[in-house]
Each structure stands twice: as structure tokens, then as C-alpha cells.
Design a protein around this motif. Structure first.
Motif, PDB file in Angstrom:
ATOM      1  N   ILE A 155      12.604  25.587  40.605  1.00 49.33           N
ATOM      2  CA  ILE A 155      13.114  24.564  39.686  1.00 49.33           C
ATOM      3  C   ILE A 155      14.469  24.045  40.157  1.00 49.33           C
ATOM      4  O   ILE A 155      14.738  22.841  40.124  1.00 49.33           O
ATOM      5  N   LEU A 330      13.164  19.148  33.235  1.00 54.94           N
ATOM      6  CA  LEU A 330      13.679  20.352  33.897  1.00 54.94           C
ATOM      7  C   LEU A 330      14.965  20.838  33.226  1.00 54.94           C
ATOM      8  O   LEU A 330      15.228  22.039  33.181  1.00 54.94           O
ATOM      9  N   LEU A 333      14.189  23.195  30.270  1.00 51.20           N
ATOM     10  CA  LEU A 333      13.413  24.419  30.503  1.00 51.20           C
ATOM     11  C   LEU A 333      14.231  25.677  30.242  1.00 51.20           C
ATOM     12  O   LEU A 333      15.438  25.733  30.531  1.00 51.20           O
ATOM     13  N   LEU A 337       9.270  30.720  31.902  1.00 53.70           N
ATOM     14  CA  LEU A 337       8.541  29.567  31.363  1.00 53.70           C
ATOM     15  C   LEU A 337       7.314  30.018  30.581  1.00 53.70           C
ATOM     16  O   LEU A 337       6.615  30.952  30.975  1.00 53.70           O
ATOM     17  N   LYS A 341       4.799  25.100  28.891  1.00 61.59           N
ATOM     18  CA  LYS A 341       5.838  24.362  29.617  1.00 61.59           C
ATOM     19  C   LYS A 341       5.477  24.222  31.093  1.00 61.59           C
ATOM     20  O   LYS A 341       5.682  23.174  31.711  1.00 61.59           O
ATOM     21  N   GLU A 342       4.943  25.300  31.654  1.00 60.46           N
ATOM     22  CA  GLU A 342       4.562  25.250  33.066  1.00 60.46           C
ATOM     23  C   GLU A 342       3.452  24.221  33.282  1.00 60.46           C
ATOM     24  O   GLU A 342       3.453  23.493  34.281  1.00 60.46           O
ATOM     25  N   VAL A 345       5.006  20.745  33.376  1.00 58.14           N
ATOM     26  CA  VAL A 345       5.659  20.474  34.649  1.00 58.14           C
ATOM     27  C   VAL A 345       4.615  20.104  35.698  1.00 58.14           C
ATOM     28  O   VAL A 345       4.761  19.139  36.443  1.00 58.14           O
TER      29      VAL A 345
END
Length: 395
Positions: A155, A330, A333, A337, A341-342, A345
Motif C-alpha cells: 500500500i 488508500l 485504509l 485490511l 476493503k481488500e 482495492v
């Protein structure tokens, strides 16, 4: 859309003109011997009709197509075809080029052509600049794609690239002027040597223009205004005195100005500005389509979200929009995670991959086309001046 060969292999005016002339003579010219007045008129009329047909297709592009990479490439494709047809018209009428008022009209056209060369150089710089942004997008994809799990390291790496990209695009918006860190232009091979030390380059910033091909004080806006200065439709007496050739010169001047203006609108370059005088009489068969393209691009530039854009190219807009959204995501976050959320992304990364691939596939061909436009303009001007007995060295 027409297709062209971008290897710089166009024939000289004489040989190219004769090969096309023989085809046209078989198709429609029944008189043998030299071109007569009616044949001259036929060539000029045919040239204007072809300009109208090709720009009609460009002007009919949908909202999602206009100013996209593929549309800009089609625009340059059309320009190259128009340029070649114009060369044929000049070949057929080369005996008239040195007579008044044709000598003045063609001279003014060649002066506009010289100014267009600088625009091509500046656009080449802008394409190289967008390519640097593309490389940062690639870093983001590498950091976040094909990873079993997304950790803080990946990240952070993606976040750094995103910030660099946002700063670069913001920097271009605010300065709208190019500094250089690589000596690179159309007439040179793209060797690996860069200009200046890495420290100097860092001080100049990552996202300034990447060429010395135009000076730091050069202005795209002023160049376009100079190209359009004193450009007006020929008067009736000029049309009669030149057997209509003045109309062909005005047609090609309008095409040249529109194409250079559209490139400046789409691609980042020094001191971008779109305010030019562009008024075409409606009696020209190509006037409606060319005016429509001008008005649609101007309209796009006035939209709230596009007013301060560093370039109106659709893919630049998508890149900026995506980068801002991804950066905000990002920032929000928290680790570790959650699966949700992952997944968000990864979904954003898939969107990015589409934009990235379009840039990757389109930028190099676009650069080759701009390079080819540059060389075609140079070649046409040199041939024209030679036919007038005024080679470049005698100006």
C-alpha cells in the motif's frame, strides 16, 4: 478511416503526383496532354470533397469517442491524407504558384506550416510527459495486483506512486509551461543520454516537459494565434485569378490550424490556450464538419471538471479521476485490511488496468503519427519552395 504508413516513405512530389494523376486521368480525365482549366477545377473540387467526407466522420464521433486516444490518432490519419491530396493539387498547378496573388497565398501557408512544426515538437514533449505518468500507474498495478494479501508495504509503495502522479498533474496545471530534462526532438535519434545531472533533474521536478525542442518561453497559445492571424477566406477576385487554387490553400490552412489546435487541446504542452479566431464561411463543403469539431472541443474545455485540465485527452481525464479516488481510498485504509476493503482495492485496480492498457497501446503509435505529421509538413514545404525556385536556403 484511412490508414497511412508512418515510416516516412512518402514519394517526392513529382513521382507521387504523377502516379496519382495517371489513376485520376484514367478515371475521369479524358483529355490528353497537359492539364486544362476544367481538370484543375476538378482536382480542387475533389480535394475539398475528400476533406469534407473525412472530417464528417470525425465530427460524428460520440461523446465517449471525442478526444480519446483513438480519435486523436484518426484525426492525424486524416490530416496526413489531406496533406498528400494537397500536394497533388499543388503539383497539378505548380505553374501558377509563382504568379500573384498565388505567390503570396502559398507563402503565407508555408509560414503557418513552420509554426505548426513547433506545435508538433511541443506535443511530442507532452506525449513523453504522459508516458511518465503511465509508468507511475504501472508501479501502482505492480504493487497491488497479483498479491495474495495486501500489506502495508504494498500500500505504501502504491501510495507513493499515486502522490507523485497527483503532484505531477497538479504541477502541470499550475505551471502550464515546460522545462526540460532530456535533449530530444524529431530530428534526432532517441539515445539514452539525458540532459543534466540527476540532482538537476530532481530540482526541475519529475513532470516538466521532457525536451529542449521548444524554448522555455515558447507559448502554444501564442503560436496558435499566430497561425490563425490574418487567415481569411480568399476573395472572389483571388479565386478567379488562381483558377480556384486559392480555395485549396485556404482549405488546407484551415485543416492545419484545426488539427494543431486540437492537439494542443488534448495533450499537455507549454502555455496551453484555446482562444483563436476560427471562422469559416458556410459555403465551403467542409465548413460544417470542421466547425462542429472546433465547437465541440471548445464546449468540452468549458465544462467545470475540465476547465483547469492539463489536457483534454479522455485517458488523461480518466487517469486523474481514478488517481484521486484511489488515493482517497488508500488514505482511509486501516490494517489489517478486512476482506471487504481488500476487495474494493482490487476492484479499483482492475479499473486502472483498463486505463493503463489504453495508454500503453496508444501513446507510442500517437507519437509516431505526430513525428510523421512533422516530416510530411517539412517535405511538403521544401517541395513547394523548390517549385517556386525558393529553396529553404534562399529565404
Amino acid at each position: 478511416m484511412p490508414t497511412t504508413d508512418y515510416q516516412g516513405s512518402a514519394s517526392p512530389l513529382t513521382s507521387f503526383g504523377r502516379s496519382i494523376l495517371s489513376i485520376r486521368r484514367d478515371q475521369g480525365h479524358t483529355m490528353e496532354g497537359s492539364h486544362d482549366a476544367s481538370s484543375h477545377e476538378m482536382d480542387i473540387e475533389m480535394f475539398q470533397k475528400q476533406v469534407a467526407e473525412q472530417f464528417n466522420e470525425l465530427s460524428s464521433a460520440g461523446v465517449d469517442e471525442l478526444l480519446s486516444l483513438s480519435w486523436v490518432r484518426n484525426l492525424l490519419d486524416v490530416f496526413i491524407c489531406c496533406q498528400e491530396e494537397f500536394r497533388i493539387v499543388l503539383f497539378n498547378n505548380k505553374g501558377c504558384l509563382s504568379k500573384p496573388p498565388m505567390d503570396r497565398l502559398i507563402g503565407e501557408f508555408y509560414e503557418r506550416s513552420v509554426k505548426a512544426l513547433d506545435v508538433c515538437n511541443a506535443i511530442r514533449d507532452g506525449i513523453e510527459q504522459v508516458r511518465q505518468w503511465e509508468k507511475l500507474l504501472d508501479i501502482v498495478i505492480c504493487a497491488l495486483d497479483n498479491q495474495k494479501t495486501l500489506g502495508e508495504g504494498q500500500i505504501r509503495r502504491a501510495k507513493k506512486a499515486l502522490i507523485d502522479l497527483l503532484i505531477g498533474m497538479l504541477d502541470e496545471k499550475e505551471s502550464n509551461a515546460a522545462l526540460a530534462h532530456r535533449n530530444r526532438s524529431f530530428g534526432r535519434k532517441s539515445g539514452g543520454g539525458g540532459g543534466g545531472s540527476s540532482k538537476d533533474q530532481k530540482n526541475l521536478g519529475h513532470f516538466r516537459s521532457l525536451s529542449w525542442s521548444v524554448s522555455r518561453s515558447w507559448s502554444a497559445s501564442k503560436q496558435l494565434q499566430a497561425m490563425g492571424y490574418n487567415m481569411s477566406a480568399p476573395r472572389a477576385n483571388e479565386v478567379m485569378a488562381t483558377n480556384g487554387l486559392a480555395m485549396a490553400v485556404y482549405t488546407m490552412s484551415s485543416v492545419l490550424l484545426l488539427v494543431m489546435w486540437a492537439l494542443v487541446a488534448a495533450i499537455p504542452c507549454q502555455d496551453r490556450g484555446l482562444q483563436i479566431h476560427f471562422s469559416i464561411p458556410r459555403n465551403y463543403v467542409w465548413a460544417t464538419s470542421i466547425t462542429s469539431i472546433h465547437e465541440r472541443i471548445l464546449e468540452e474545455s468549458k465544462k467545470k471538471e475540465r476547465k483547469n485540465a492539463c489536457g483534454l485527452l479522455k485517458e488523461i481525464f480518466q487517469t486523474e479521476k481514478w488517481t484521486q479516488q484511489m488515493n482517497e481510498m488508500l488514505d482511509s485504509l486501516q490494517f489489517p485490511l478486512t476482506e471487504e476493503k481488500e476487495a474494493e482495492v482490487r476492484e479499483k485496480v482492475e479499473e486502472l488496468k483498463v486505463v493503463f492498457q489504453t495508454l500503453k497501446d496508444g501513446l507510442y503509435p500517437l507519437e509516431r503519427q505526430v513525428r510523421e505529421v512533422f516530416h510530411r509538413i517539412v517535405r511538403s514545404r521544401t517541395e513547394g519552395l523548390d517549385s517556386l525556385g525558393r529553396g529553404p536556403g534562399s529565404e
